[in-house]
Write a protein that holds these residues in place. Structure first.
Motif, short mmCIF file in Angstrom:
data_model
loop_
_atom_site.label_atom_id
_atom_site.label_comp_id
_atom_site.label_asym_id
_atom_site.label_seq_id
_atom_site.Cartn_x
_atom_site.Cartn_y
_atom_site.Cartn_z
N LEU A 1 7.17 10.98 -9.65
CA LEU A 1 7.02 9.70 -8.93
C LEU A 1 7.26 10.02 -7.46
CD1 LEU A 1 6.84 6.62 -8.63
CD2 LEU A 1 9.29 6.52 -9.10
N THR A 2 6.27 9.76 -6.63
CA THR A 2 6.39 10.04 -5.20
C THR A 2 6.29 8.76 -4.41
OG1 THR A 2 5.39 12.23 -5.47
CG2 THR A 2 5.41 11.31 -3.24
N LEU A 3 7.26 8.53 -3.53
CA LEU A 3 7.19 7.43 -2.57
C LEU A 3 6.58 8.03 -1.31
CD1 LEU A 3 10.66 5.70 -2.97
CD2 LEU A 3 8.49 5.11 -4.06
N GLN A 4 5.35 7.66 -1.03
CA GLN A 4 4.65 8.17 0.15
C GLN A 4 4.75 7.10 1.22
OE1 GLN A 4 0.53 9.11 -0.45
NE2 GLN A 4 0.46 10.35 1.40
N TRP A 5 5.61 7.36 2.21
CA TRP A 5 5.83 6.39 3.28
C TRP A 5 4.61 6.29 4.16
CZ3 TRP A 5 9.73 3.89 1.59
CH2 TRP A 5 10.78 4.54 0.94
N ASN A 6 4.42 5.14 4.76
CA ASN A 6 3.29 4.87 5.64
C ASN A 6 3.20 5.94 6.73
OD1 ASN A 6 1.77 3.77 7.91
ND2 ASN A 6 1.85 1.83 6.84
N PHE B 1 9.10 1.71 9.58
CA PHE B 1 9.01 0.53 10.42
C PHE B 1 8.96 0.92 11.87
CE2 PHE B 1 13.66 0.95 10.03
CZ PHE B 1 14.08 0.78 11.33
N THR B 2 8.44 0.02 12.70
CA THR B 2 8.40 0.24 14.14
C THR B 2 8.97 -1.00 14.83
OG1 THR B 2 6.17 -0.66 14.36
CG2 THR B 2 6.36 1.72 14.06
N MET C 1 -2.67 0.37 -5.66
CA MET C 1 -2.18 -0.88 -5.13
C MET C 1 -1.10 -0.57 -4.09
SD MET C 1 -0.87 -4.07 -7.39
CE MET C 1 -2.46 -4.72 -7.81
N ALA C 2 -1.16 -1.22 -2.97
CA ALA C 2 -0.19 -1.00 -1.90
C ALA C 2 1.16 -1.62 -2.25
CB ALA C 2 -0.70 -1.59 -0.59
N ALA C 3 2.21 -0.94 -1.87
CA ALA C 3 3.57 -1.44 -2.14
C ALA C 3 3.95 -2.52 -1.13
CB ALA C 3 4.56 -0.29 -2.06
N THR C 4 4.76 -3.46 -1.57
CA THR C 4 5.27 -4.51 -0.70
C THR C 4 6.64 -4.10 -0.20
OG1 THR C 4 4.06 -6.18 -1.94
CG2 THR C 4 5.89 -6.96 -0.57
N PHE C 5 6.83 -4.09 1.11
CA PHE C 5 8.04 -3.60 1.76
C PHE C 5 8.73 -4.78 2.41
CE2 PHE C 5 10.03 -1.41 5.44
CZ PHE C 5 10.76 -0.46 4.75
N THR C 6 9.98 -5.08 2.02
CA THR C 6 10.68 -6.26 2.53
C THR C 6 12.06 -5.89 3.04
OG1 THR C 6 9.54 -7.56 0.83
CG2 THR C 6 11.38 -8.61 1.96
N ASP D 1 10.98 6.77 10.45
CA ASP D 1 10.13 7.37 9.43
C ASP D 1 10.96 8.33 8.58
OD1 ASP D 1 7.83 7.87 7.99
OD2 ASP D 1 6.88 9.07 9.53
N ALA D 2 10.39 8.78 7.49
CA ALA D 2 11.04 9.75 6.61
C ALA D 2 9.96 10.57 5.91
CB ALA D 2 11.90 9.04 5.57
#
Length: 147
Positions: free
Chosen positions: A133-138, A143-144, A1-6, A79-80
């Motif tokens: 637990l890995t946070l894999q950034w887009n 953000f752009t 499931m894709a994460a919601t980024f706010t 990015d990170a």
């Protein structure tokens, strides 16, 4: 499931008034429990930190992101590198990740950038001891901004 980024509402103001210098600031990501109720009107890490996870070898304040902020033509990309925590001793349980600047600028201590819901259900994400637990950034960046 894709994460919601706010984004927090204050982010645009902080970007414009110099609170953030994304090229040189220390940017962190911290994990919070289901006790944290996201509010777009939160402005600083103290609004969320009372709900930070504190188990399984997690370090208070979260992890420092290895960030890049680049411009190509008229698109700016923030990015990170992916961020990971390995649970130790017990399960690591989190609901959200919160991204913020570490430090003070313009009389604001640890101003907030954004929050990521780790499971859109929403539900807690549980990582048992010894697992990561890995946070894999887009791949296109966190953000752009197109100018």
């Amino acid at each position: 499931m894709a994460a919601t980024f706010t984004f927090y509402n204050s982010f645009a103001e902080y970007l414009g008034d110099g609170t953030f210098d994304l090229n040189s600031d220390t940017i962190k990501v911290a994990l919070v429990s289901s006790s944290y109720t996201f509010a777009a009107t939160h402005t600083v890490w103290a609004d969320a930190s009372a709900n930070e996870v504190s188990n399984a070898g997690y370090t208070a304040g979260g992890a420092t992101l290895s960030v890049s902020y680049n411009r190509s033509s008229n698109v700016l990309t923030f990015d990170a590198t992916d961020t990971a925590w390995t649970a130790s001793g017990s399960s690591l349980v989190a609901r959200r990740a919160v991204i913020y600047k570490s430090g003070t600028a313009n009389s604001r201590t640890n101003p907030l950038i954004a929050s990521v819901l780790l499971d859109n259900t929403p539900a807690d994400v549980t990582v048992t001891a010894g697992n990561t637990l890995t946070l894999q950034w887009n791949g296109s960046g966190i953000f752009t901004v197109t100018v």
